[in-house]
Write an enzyme that holds these catalytic residues in place. Sequence first.
Site, PDB file in Angstrom:
ATOM      1  N   ASP A 110       1.435  -1.232   0.119  1.00  0.00           N
ATOM      2  CA  ASP A 110      -0.047  -0.033   0.425  1.00  0.00           C
ATOM      3  C   ASP A 110       0.743   1.244  -0.306  1.00  0.00           C
ATOM      4  OD1 ASP A 110      -2.033   1.457   0.200  1.00  0.00           O
ATOM      5  OD2 ASP A 110      -2.539   1.443   2.429  1.00  0.00           O
ATOM      6  N   GLU A 142      -2.367  10.358  -1.050  1.00  0.00           N
ATOM      7  CA  GLU A 142      -3.916   9.252  -1.101  1.00  0.00           C
ATOM      8  C   GLU A 142      -4.579   8.744   0.096  1.00  0.00           C
ATOM      9  OE1 GLU A 142      -6.288   5.758  -0.827  1.00  0.00           O
ATOM     10  OE2 GLU A 142      -4.273   6.190   0.072  1.00  0.00           O
ATOM     11  N   GLU A 143      -3.335   9.489   1.136  1.00  0.00           N
ATOM     12  CA  GLU A 143      -3.316   8.367   2.351  1.00  0.00           C
ATOM     13  C   GLU A 143      -4.325   9.604   3.277  1.00  0.00           C
ATOM     14  OE1 GLU A 143      -3.776   5.172   3.408  1.00  0.00           O
ATOM     15  OE2 GLU A 143      -2.328   4.232   2.479  1.00  0.00           O
TER      16      GLU A 143
END
Length: 486
Positions: free
Chosen positions: A319, A353-354
């Site tokens: 991820d 994104e996180e």
Amino acid sequence: MNRNTSAAWCRRSALAALAVLAGLVPAHAQRATKTTKVSTEKATANRVDQADSLALRKIFDEALLRGQSYENLRYLTGTIGGRLAGSPQAQQAVEWGKLTMEKAGFDRVYLQEVMVPHWVRGPKERGEIVGNKDKSIKVAVCALGGSVGTNGKLKAGVVEVKSFDELKSLPDEAVKGKFVFYNRPFDDALIEPGIAYGRAGDQRRSGAIEAAKRGAVGALVRSLTSARDDNPHTGTMAYDPAVPKVPGAALSTLAAERLSLLLKASPDLQFELEMACKTLPDEKSYNVVGEIKGSKLPNEIITVGGHLDSWDLAEGAHDDGTGVVQSMEALRLLRATGFRPERTVRAVLFMNEENGNRGGIEYARLAAANKENHLAAIESDGGGFTPRGFNVEAEPAVVAKLAKWGPLLQPYHASSITVGHGGTDIGPLKEAVKPKALIGYDCDSQRYFDIHHTAADTFDKVNRRELELGGASMASLIYLLSKYGL
């Protein structure tokens, strides 16, 4: 009769004569003509399918025999490591991504500036269950992304709930001045772990807000996973400007189960939490974009991407290091096998994104400002496991067209084309430029949430063949999209 009437009569006479002549042709000859036409169409379709099948085989051969995803990932995770937005490591990753795509020989490589949040975890967090006579048990805990710190040690009682509705039903005296402990587990009866993740996620995202509304001093959240271990899972959380900010922390599943068991035996026990996390001013960062210009329809764009940032607890391998290297590899595979895409193809390494999705938002904003025509966008953000196919956000007719390519992908076990979520980074494109399809790469996700957002998300958890097969599957879909459109 006038000239128009005469002409019309002549046409009718000619058509009648043709009809008579047609009637004189034997029935078996008419059937033969029709059969020949159908056979010709089938032969043409078979030749097209065979050509595409051979093209996809070349892509997979290149990936499995000479793929570069695995070694690129080794460098990204091992040399740079965790890459939280705003950190020095995130900037190193930007520079590495740009250099890697330049070395790959893409037509154009450039950066898109974007301001990102800068949250820092600080020293390792501490959590203890404190019982009678101040006897304590240390438990595995980590701050949720975006949380405020505890300003030293914070010790208070604990109230356990499974949902926001249960919290709302409690009297004020049961909550005020305590930690709210959200202990709703994954629903292991669900086949798709991602669905369980979505259903349990509200307690992480909004748990601190709901706790603060009731006068609690903090939120303790069971990690979002089916795994039974001592790896706490971080992840982004939110605050409401109208509600006081209280700390939010994740407990490992074993810590959550221990706390729940001890609470049943001793409801008056306390929990002591220490976190020094804080939010700093926004930092300048970048999306990294690599592009191969289309040979026939250069103004129609196909985007493929993953997010370059990761959480800071580990290396950000699955991820989303895997999605990053697969996206770059998809374009490299097309070049290496000699296929010049008819439409322009972009690999985008999205930033943030996180904990904000600002890279995805900025990419979509620029696409709209430049009046770009986006055919489709593909995202890989579910790990680098064995391919299964693709999830599609599109009109039914578009999904049906994509599904017709399933047989070409079937030999590589990537033929499942179903309706589903495309991806967070590419999501803003939907309103900004209205692509015909948002597509999410779908792989076997059964192990993903065991390591997701934890210290265990490391390079050694990635299988080389699975990773390279994923990049080849994405390249194959791009090949078909570029050739046939939607």
